[in-house]
Scaffold this active site. Structure first.
Site, PDB file in Angstrom:
ATOM      1  N   ARG A  87      -5.368   8.872  -2.916  1.00  0.00           N
ATOM      2  CA  ARG A  87      -5.012   9.653  -1.880  1.00  0.00           C
ATOM      3  C   ARG A  87      -5.998  10.089  -0.929  1.00  0.00           C
ATOM      4  O   ARG A  87      -7.105   9.866  -1.156  1.00  0.00           O
ATOM      5  CB  ARG A  87      -4.543  10.982  -2.896  1.00  0.00           C
ATOM      6  CG  ARG A  87      -3.619  10.883  -3.964  1.00  0.00           C
ATOM      7  CD  ARG A  87      -2.392  10.955  -3.248  1.00  0.00           C
ATOM      8  NE  ARG A  87      -1.288  11.018  -4.448  1.00  0.00           N
ATOM      9  CZ  ARG A  87      -0.702   9.973  -5.078  1.00  0.00           C
ATOM     10  NH1 ARG A  87      -1.158   8.901  -4.590  1.00  0.00           N
ATOM     11  NH2 ARG A  87      -0.022  10.238  -6.126  1.00  0.00           N
TER      12      ARG A  87
ATOM     13  N   ASP B 231      -6.936   3.092   2.409  1.00  0.00           N
ATOM     14  CA  ASP B 231      -5.487   2.596   2.761  1.00  0.00           C
ATOM     15  C   ASP B 231      -4.741   3.944   2.752  1.00  0.00           C
ATOM     16  O   ASP B 231      -3.515   3.860   3.216  1.00  0.00           O
ATOM     17  CB  ASP B 231      -5.097   1.734   1.764  1.00  0.00           C
ATOM     18  CG  ASP B 231      -3.705   1.379   1.876  1.00  0.00           C
ATOM     19  OD1 ASP B 231      -3.105   0.746   3.042  1.00  0.00           O
ATOM     20  OD2 ASP B 231      -2.650   1.397   0.930  1.00  0.00           O
TER      21      ASP B 231
ATOM     22  N   GLU C  85      -0.947  11.085   8.314  1.00  0.00           N
ATOM     23  CA  GLU C  85      -0.512   9.635   8.853  1.00  0.00           C
ATOM     24  C   GLU C  85       0.421   9.598   9.601  1.00  0.00           C
ATOM     25  O   GLU C  85       1.196  10.565   9.558  1.00  0.00           O
ATOM     26  CB  GLU C  85      -0.069   8.841   7.539  1.00  0.00           C
ATOM     27  CG  GLU C  85      -1.228   8.631   6.401  1.00  0.00           C
ATOM     28  CD  GLU C  85      -0.809   7.731   5.283  1.00  0.00           C
ATOM     29  OE1 GLU C  85       0.582   7.561   4.815  1.00  0.00           O
ATOM     30  OE2 GLU C  85      -1.469   7.822   4.294  1.00  0.00           O
TER      31      GLU C  85
ATOM     32  N   HIS D 251      -1.448   2.156   4.909  1.00  0.00           N
ATOM     33  CA  HIS D 251      -0.714   2.538   3.821  1.00  0.00           C
ATOM     34  C   HIS D 251      -0.016   1.559   3.090  1.00  0.00           C
ATOM     35  O   HIS D 251       1.351   1.683   2.883  1.00  0.00           O
ATOM     36  CB  HIS D 251      -0.112   3.822   3.698  1.00  0.00           C
ATOM     37  CG  HIS D 251       0.177   5.053   2.373  1.00  0.00           C
ATOM     38  ND1 HIS D 251       0.130   6.155   2.507  1.00  0.00           N
ATOM     39  CD2 HIS D 251       0.106   4.367   1.192  1.00  0.00           C
ATOM     40  CE1 HIS D 251       0.420   6.344   1.125  1.00  0.00           C
ATOM     41  NE2 HIS D 251       0.302   5.532   0.411  1.00  0.00           N
TER      42      HIS D 251
END
Length: 202
Positions: free
Chosen positions: A129, A153, A158, A175
């Site tokens: 997370r 990642d 985002e 991600h």
């Protein structure tokens, strides 16, 4: 869960890529520069897995053949699990050469205090997370060299376009931990099976 293998393989791949400085040398080669850089071996490193759930366990199994020492942090576990000592977060931060985040939750886990506890030159990988890491404290630890390199990642916001984009020692991916053809196909098949099962029960 179909994403287990995809995320675990991605984590190990990103780790080796980071340790051997492959992104930096690849970029130089594409600029027609022949620049050799000395990397770091995974062998005999202490890897602290924060979150020894199904993904964390899968990562540990993939890492064993490399001859690493694995420790873990997980509030739901204690003692030794599959030869992996379960430590407190503080103990793991002090002993880990490499920290892998595979835990749940959205509250900050690694902040200024935690970065000070870590070994100098630590490697951090976050496939869990984005909110687990305090970015301001993270940037400070990068600037000071306390963090040697990182792979991130997941992000709080985002698509990410923040300050980490300026650091070549930080590998950033959008991600994509579960983004493999095999994983996506299996997830779609499971969704269809669940839908069919739902109609049968209706």
């Amino acid at each position: 869960r179909p994403e287990l293998t995809a995320v675990a393989e991605m984590t190990v791949g990103a780790l080796i890529t980071m340790l051997r400085l492959l992104p930096q040398m690849n970029q130089a080669m594409h600029q027609k520069k022949w620049e050799k850089r000395i990397g770091t071996q995974l062998h005999e490193k202490v890897v602290a897995i924060i979150g020894l759930g199904r993904i964390g366990q899968k990562v540990s199994r993939l890492l064993r053949p490399f001859g690493v020492k694995i420790v873990a942090v997980d509030p739901s576990l204690s003692g030794v699990i599959d030869d992996i000592p379960i430590l407190s977060l503080e103990e793991a931060l002090k002993s880990g050469d490499i920290l892998l985040l595979h835990c749940s939750g959205d509250s900050v886990l690694l902040g200024e205090r935690e970065f000070k506890i870590m070994k100098k030159g630590v490697y951090i990988l976050n496939a869990a997370r984005g909110g687990l890491i305090d970015e301001k404290a993270f940037l400070h630890a990068l600037e000071s060299g306390h963090i040697a390199a990182a792979w991130i990642d997941t992000f709080s916001d985002e698509p990410y376009q923040g300050p980490l984009c300026a650091y070549e020692q930080v590998i950033l991916t959008p991600h994509i931990g579960s983004y493999t053809l095999e994983c996506r196909r299996q997830m779609e098949m499971e969704s269809v099976k669940n839908l069919i099962e739902g109609f049968r029960r209706a």
